[in-house]
Every structure is written in C-alpha cells, then in structure tokens.
Write a protein that holds these residues in place. Sequence first.
Motif, PDB file in Angstrom:
ATOM      1  N   ALA A 175      18.139  37.321   9.817  1.00 50.68           N
ATOM      2  CA  ALA A 175      19.496  36.788   9.678  1.00 50.68           C
ATOM      3  C   ALA A 175      20.558  37.824  10.018  1.00 50.68           C
ATOM      4  O   ALA A 175      21.661  37.472  10.445  1.00 50.68           O
ATOM      5  CB  ALA A 175      19.702  36.266   8.259  1.00 50.68           C
ATOM      6  N   TRP A 176      20.251  39.117   9.847  1.00 51.47           N
ATOM      7  CA  TRP A 176      21.251  40.153  10.077  1.00 51.47           C
ATOM      8  C   TRP A 176      21.377  40.552  11.536  1.00 51.47           C
ATOM      9  O   TRP A 176      22.277  41.310  11.910  1.00 51.47           O
ATOM     10  CB  TRP A 176      20.909  41.408   9.262  1.00 51.47           C
ATOM     11  N   PHE A 204      24.675  42.174  13.531  1.00 55.74           N
ATOM     12  CA  PHE A 204      24.442  43.542  13.990  1.00 55.74           C
ATOM     13  C   PHE A 204      24.777  43.685  15.474  1.00 55.74           C
ATOM     14  O   PHE A 204      25.440  44.648  15.895  1.00 55.74           O
ATOM     15  CB  PHE A 204      22.978  43.927  13.753  1.00 55.74           C
ATOM     16  N   LEU A 205      24.362  42.721  16.288  1.00 59.43           N
ATOM     17  CA  LEU A 205      24.644  42.758  17.716  1.00 59.43           C
ATOM     18  C   LEU A 205      26.138  42.641  17.983  1.00 59.43           C
ATOM     19  O   LEU A 205      26.665  43.281  18.907  1.00 59.43           O
ATOM     20  CB  LEU A 205      23.890  41.633  18.431  1.00 59.43           C
ATOM     21  N   ARG A 206      26.838  41.828  17.182  1.00 57.00           N
ATOM     22  CA  ARG A 206      28.288  41.718  17.343  1.00 57.00           C
ATOM     23  C   ARG A 206      28.968  43.051  17.051  1.00 57.00           C
ATOM     24  O   ARG A 206      29.936  43.428  17.724  1.00 57.00           O
ATOM     25  CB  ARG A 206      28.831  40.635  16.404  1.00 57.00           C
ATOM     26  N   ASP A 207      28.473  43.765  16.042  1.00 59.17           N
ATOM     27  CA  ASP A 207      29.041  45.079  15.717  1.00 59.17           C
ATOM     28  C   ASP A 207      28.757  46.092  16.825  1.00 59.17           C
ATOM     29  O   ASP A 207      29.603  46.941  17.139  1.00 59.17           O
ATOM     30  CB  ASP A 207      28.481  45.591  14.390  1.00 59.17           C
ATOM     31  N   ILE A 208      27.571  46.011  17.403  1.00 59.18           N
ATOM     32  CA  ILE A 208      27.192  46.947  18.460  1.00 59.18           C
ATOM     33  C   ILE A 208      27.991  46.703  19.735  1.00 59.18           C
ATOM     34  O   ILE A 208      28.456  47.640  20.388  1.00 59.18           O
ATOM     35  CB  ILE A 208      25.684  46.844  18.769  1.00 59.18           C
ATOM     36  N   ASP A 240      20.138  32.120  17.407  1.00 60.42           N
ATOM     37  CA  ASP A 240      20.497  32.832  16.185  1.00 60.42           C
ATOM     38  C   ASP A 240      19.738  32.316  14.985  1.00 60.42           C
ATOM     39  O   ASP A 240      19.678  32.968  13.942  1.00 60.42           O
ATOM     40  CB  ASP A 240      22.004  32.724  15.921  1.00 60.42           C
ATOM     41  N   ARG A 241      19.148  31.144  15.104  1.00 55.38           N
ATOM     42  CA  ARG A 241      18.403  30.589  13.967  1.00 55.38           C
ATOM     43  C   ARG A 241      16.901  30.569  14.210  1.00 55.38           C
ATOM     44  O   ARG A 241      16.138  30.410  13.271  1.00 55.38           O
ATOM     45  CB  ARG A 241      18.898  29.159  13.681  1.00 55.38           C
ATOM     46  N   SER A 242      16.493  30.704  15.472  1.00 56.27           N
ATOM     47  CA  SER A 242      15.072  30.580  15.792  1.00 56.27           C
ATOM     48  C   SER A 242      14.389  31.907  16.055  1.00 56.27           C
ATOM     49  O   SER A 242      13.169  31.981  16.067  1.00 56.27           O
ATOM     50  CB  SER A 242      14.895  29.676  17.024  1.00 56.27           C
ATOM     51  N   MET A 243      15.181  32.959  16.299  1.00 55.01           N
ATOM     52  CA  MET A 243      14.581  34.255  16.589  1.00 55.01           C
ATOM     53  C   MET A 243      15.279  35.346  15.793  1.00 55.01           C
ATOM     54  O   MET A 243      16.500  35.373  15.705  1.00 55.01           O
ATOM     55  CB  MET A 243      14.685  34.579  18.082  1.00 55.01           C
ATOM     56  N   GLY A 244      14.476  36.257  15.238  1.00 55.12           N
ATOM     57  CA  GLY A 244      15.041  37.423  14.583  1.00 55.12           C
ATOM     58  C   GLY A 244      15.515  37.167  13.168  1.00 55.12           C
ATOM     59  O   GLY A 244      15.712  36.018  12.751  1.00 55.12           O
TER      60      GLY A 244
END
Length: 246
Positions: free
Chosen positions: A71-72, A76-80, A65-69
């Motif tokens: 910050a959102w 976003f994945l949690r919402d999906i 979560d801190r090394s790729m992609g």
Amino acid sequence: MKKNDTPSKLIKQFAYNEAKAIVAVFLFLYCAAIYFIIADWHGELAAVKFDTYLISLLGDYQRWDRSMGPAWLVPFLRDITVLGGITTTVVILLLGSLILYMKNKIRTLSTFIVPIIGGAAITYLAKFYFATMAESVNLFDLLSVRSHGFPSGHAIMSVSIFLTIGVLFSRTQRRRTVRVIVMNSAVFLVLLIGASRVLLGAHQPTEVFAGWSLGLSWVSLCWLVEWYLSSKVFPYKMPFSKTHEG
C-alpha cells in the motif's frame, strides 16, 4: 608542483585525467546518438509496441495501485518523482549556490550551476521542439501530468542535478570506497526517479530513456569542457582534481 610529487606520480595523474576526458567524450557521443535514435523512433509503431510491452509487464495497470505492490508503494513513488521536478531543482540550485558562494568556491560554483541551468534549458527546448502532449497522461490514474511528454524532463534534470552533486561531493572524499558509494547512490537515485515516472504513468519508457540519454550527454559535455578549461586555459590546476578554493 608539490615537493612530494615525483615525475612518475605526475605522469600517472596526467594519464588518469586524460582517461577521464576520453570517457567523457565517449559518453557524450554515445548518449547523444542514443537520444537521436529514440527521437527518430518516437511515435512510430515499433516504439509504441515496445512501450506497450514494457508497460504490460506491470500487469493489470488499470488497477496497478491496488493489484501490485504494498500500500505504501504509490505514495513512495509520488515522493520520489518530485525530486526531479522544478521545485526541487530551484531549491537545490539556490541552496547549493549560496553555500558554495559563502565558502568562496567560485570554480566549484560554476561547475555546479552550469549543468543544472543548462539541463533545464535543454529540457525546455527539447519539449518545445517535439511539442507533443504526454501520451501517458493519467495512464494509471495515479499522477496528473500536463506537459509535453518527450523527452522526460524529470529524467534530464535528475541526471543534471544528482550526477553533478555526486561528482562534486566525491571529489572532496579521500577514500575510494566513499567515492564509489556516493556515485552509486547518485546513479541509483537517477534510476529511481526515472522508474517512478513510468510506474506512475507520467511517461512512456522510451520518453524516460530519451531523457536519461540527453541528460547524460549534456553532463558529459560539461565535464569535457571543464577538463579542457582546467588543462588548457588553467594549466596550473590539474583537471578533475579536488578543488581547494578559499
């Protein structure tokens, strides 16, 4: 038969509907075979290596979560991912059933309810049969999972819900372009939900693949039964045609 229905037009429509039935049979058998192959493969060293390889493509997953992609991405994945959960399933089932019942679309209502409720039942039975706690619990420390891991219930339910909605909604559209957009959107959403389960560490890739296969096999069987009932039991209604109840 309508006045403007010529014999050639009816023959083409019949051939088109028969072709859909053949596709449904193929999807049912093919996806069922894929599911049983993955189920037989699940837990073996080759499957573990395959999952490990796919997950390794994410990079340093301990700090994913801190090394790729951006910050959102994780929020976003949690919402999906919740779109394939039990709460979303119940809400969509109740609202959809209420709307169809109020519009007196009884046949469409049954076509809507059976795949979703059946998908939920299949999910429970499959998880109960394998009864293995999700090996990927908190794999990335991004999502807490406390359920049987194989197969992915979110993958099964996303197929059962959104492909069913996509098919039913596309039948109400006259333009081919709109129907294609609707179905592609449904497929994209199914893929996105499955990917979110892997990216959040809730499931191994093979668990999601198995969920997709089992879900698509079940939905294909529902479509096949609908075709049979429409063409054999209710021959006055062409199979896979638009519904005009009420």
